[in-house]
Design a protein around this motif. Structure first.
Motif, PDB file in Angstrom:
ATOM      1  N   LEU A 186       0.645  -3.411  -5.675  1.00  4.07           N
ATOM      2  CA  LEU A 186       0.223  -2.011  -5.680  1.00  4.07           C
ATOM      3  C   LEU A 186       0.586  -1.338  -4.369  1.00  4.07           C
ATOM      4  O   LEU A 186       0.687  -2.001  -3.332  1.00  4.07           O
ATOM      5  CB  LEU A 186      -1.296  -1.910  -5.873  1.00  4.07           C
ATOM      6  CG  LEU A 186      -1.892  -2.564  -7.127  1.00  4.07           C
ATOM      7  CD1 LEU A 186      -3.398  -2.423  -7.109  1.00  4.07           C
ATOM      8  CD2 LEU A 186      -1.325  -1.930  -8.374  1.00  4.07           C
ATOM      9  N   HIS A 188      -0.438   1.343  -1.278  1.00  3.14           N
ATOM     10  CA  HIS A 188      -1.699   1.577  -0.567  1.00  3.14           C
ATOM     11  C   HIS A 188      -2.586   2.519  -1.375  1.00  3.14           C
ATOM     12  O   HIS A 188      -3.782   2.299  -1.517  1.00  3.14           O
ATOM     13  CB  HIS A 188      -1.426   2.222   0.798  1.00  3.14           C
ATOM     14  CG  HIS A 188      -0.982   1.242   1.839  1.00  3.14           C
ATOM     15  ND1 HIS A 188      -1.853   0.368   2.453  1.00  3.14           N
ATOM     16  CD2 HIS A 188       0.228   0.995   2.373  1.00  3.14           C
ATOM     17  CE1 HIS A 188      -1.192  -0.370   3.328  1.00  3.14           C
ATOM     18  NE2 HIS A 188       0.081  -0.014   3.299  1.00  3.14           N
ATOM     19  N   ALA A 248      -4.045   0.835  -4.582  1.00  2.00           N
ATOM     20  CA  ALA A 248      -5.081  -0.146  -4.263  1.00  2.00           C
ATOM     21  C   ALA A 248      -6.363   0.561  -3.810  1.00  2.00           C
ATOM     22  O   ALA A 248      -7.463   0.214  -4.254  1.00  2.00           O
ATOM     23  CB  ALA A 248      -4.589  -1.103  -3.176  1.00  2.00           C
ATOM     24  N   ALA A 249      -6.215   1.563  -2.943  1.00  2.55           N
ATOM     25  CA  ALA A 249      -7.392   2.274  -2.453  1.00  2.55           C
ATOM     26  C   ALA A 249      -8.061   3.069  -3.578  1.00  2.55           C
ATOM     27  O   ALA A 249      -9.285   3.188  -3.620  1.00  2.55           O
ATOM     28  CB  ALA A 249      -7.002   3.202  -1.305  1.00  2.55           C
ATOM     29  N   LEU A 285      -8.108   2.224  -6.818  1.00  4.08           N
ATOM     30  CA  LEU A 285      -8.849   1.245  -7.627  1.00  4.08           C
ATOM     31  C   LEU A 285     -10.145   0.839  -6.923  1.00  4.08           C
ATOM     32  O   LEU A 285     -11.206   0.752  -7.546  1.00  4.08           O
ATOM     33  CB  LEU A 285      -8.002  -0.017  -7.837  1.00  4.08           C
ATOM     34  CG  LEU A 285      -7.112  -0.095  -9.071  1.00  4.08           C
ATOM     35  CD1 LEU A 285      -6.484  -1.486  -9.143  1.00  4.08           C
ATOM     36  CD2 LEU A 285      -7.897   0.178 -10.334  1.00  4.08           C
ATOM     37  N   PHE A 286     -10.043   0.588  -5.635  1.00  2.00           N
ATOM     38  CA  PHE A 286     -11.216   0.202  -4.843  1.00  2.00           C
ATOM     39  C   PHE A 286     -12.286   1.295  -4.949  1.00  2.00           C
ATOM     40  O   PHE A 286     -13.461   1.015  -5.191  1.00  2.00           O
ATOM     41  CB  PHE A 286     -10.796   0.007  -3.380  1.00  2.00           C
ATOM     42  CG  PHE A 286     -11.898  -0.495  -2.493  1.00  2.00           C
ATOM     43  CD1 PHE A 286     -12.040  -1.860  -2.251  1.00  2.00           C
ATOM     44  CD2 PHE A 286     -12.791   0.368  -1.895  1.00  2.00           C
ATOM     45  CE1 PHE A 286     -13.053  -2.336  -1.434  1.00  2.00           C
ATOM     46  CE2 PHE A 286     -13.813  -0.093  -1.084  1.00  2.00           C
ATOM     47  CZ  PHE A 286     -13.940  -1.450  -0.850  1.00  2.00           C
TER      48      PHE A 286
END
Lengths: 61, 138
Positions: free
Chosen positions: A6, A8, A11-12, A14-15
């Motif tokens: 992914l 950045h 990923a962020a 999804l987080f």
């Protein structure tokens, strides 16, 4: 086993999504408050994500 | 002016809340399922499980307790506790031999953080299950 690669941002994002759902569910007392708080936290995550992203962009010159 | 102290609520009997908290640790959202909060339980189960699986698929590293200087001990032991807090997800991944070394790279780093955060979010879910079981919350 598949591997996720992914960016950045992905990923962020999804987080932020997973964390906001859990924080919304466990923090408040009514469903309406939970939904509002979850959306609020998610918005804050995205704001911080874009804010820090632009800050680093300008910081690098 | 100091706020007046509110009396501390007594801890309910362990038999009331321990099953919900224990099941909540083992299965994310399990405590809520036991307490018949099905909708919230499903949201917790899906979010925490997907977070953990995302961490695995990003090849995040699991922490192992290490001693050394204070920061090393704090990070590795704290990270290990965070990993273990995911319950069955952690146990199954270790039993199946998941052993990703800590390597450099943004995606691996995100994966490691996803794995720890899944456990920490499960701790929040366990606290919520405790409050519901103890009658402090609906």
């Amino acid at each position: 086993m598949p591997k996720m690669t992914l960016s950045h941002f992905e990923a962020a994002f999804l987080f932020a999504l997973f964390t906001s759902v859990v924080l919304g569910v466990v923090t408040k007392r009514t469903d309406k408050e939970r939904l509002q708080y979850g959306l609020y936290v998610f918005g804050c995550f995205l704001l911080a994500l874009f804010g820090l992203g632009w800050l680093m962009h300008f910081g690098h010159g | 002016m100091a706020k007046p102290k509110t009396p501390k609520e007594p801890l309910p009997p362990i038999g009331v809340w321990a099953p919900a908290v224990a099941l909540g640790w083992l299965v994310p959202g399990g405590g809520h399922f036991l307490l018949k909060r099905t909708g919230r339980a499903a949201l917790l189960l899906v979010s925490i499980t997907f977070m953990f699986l995302s961490g695995i698929f990003m090849r995040g590293a699991m922490f192992q307790p290490q001693s050394g200087d204070l920061l090393t001990t704090l990070i590795n032991t704290g990270g290990f506790v965070g990993d273990v807090a995911s319950g069955i997800l952690y146990l199954v991944s270790v039993w199946l031999g998941y052993n990703q070394p800590d390597v450099a790279g943004a995606v691996h780093d995100y994966g490691t953080k996803f794995l720890v955060t899944a456990g920490l979010l499960n701790v929040l879910a366990m606290v919520d299950a405790f409050e519901i079981a103890a009658g402090r919350k609906s």
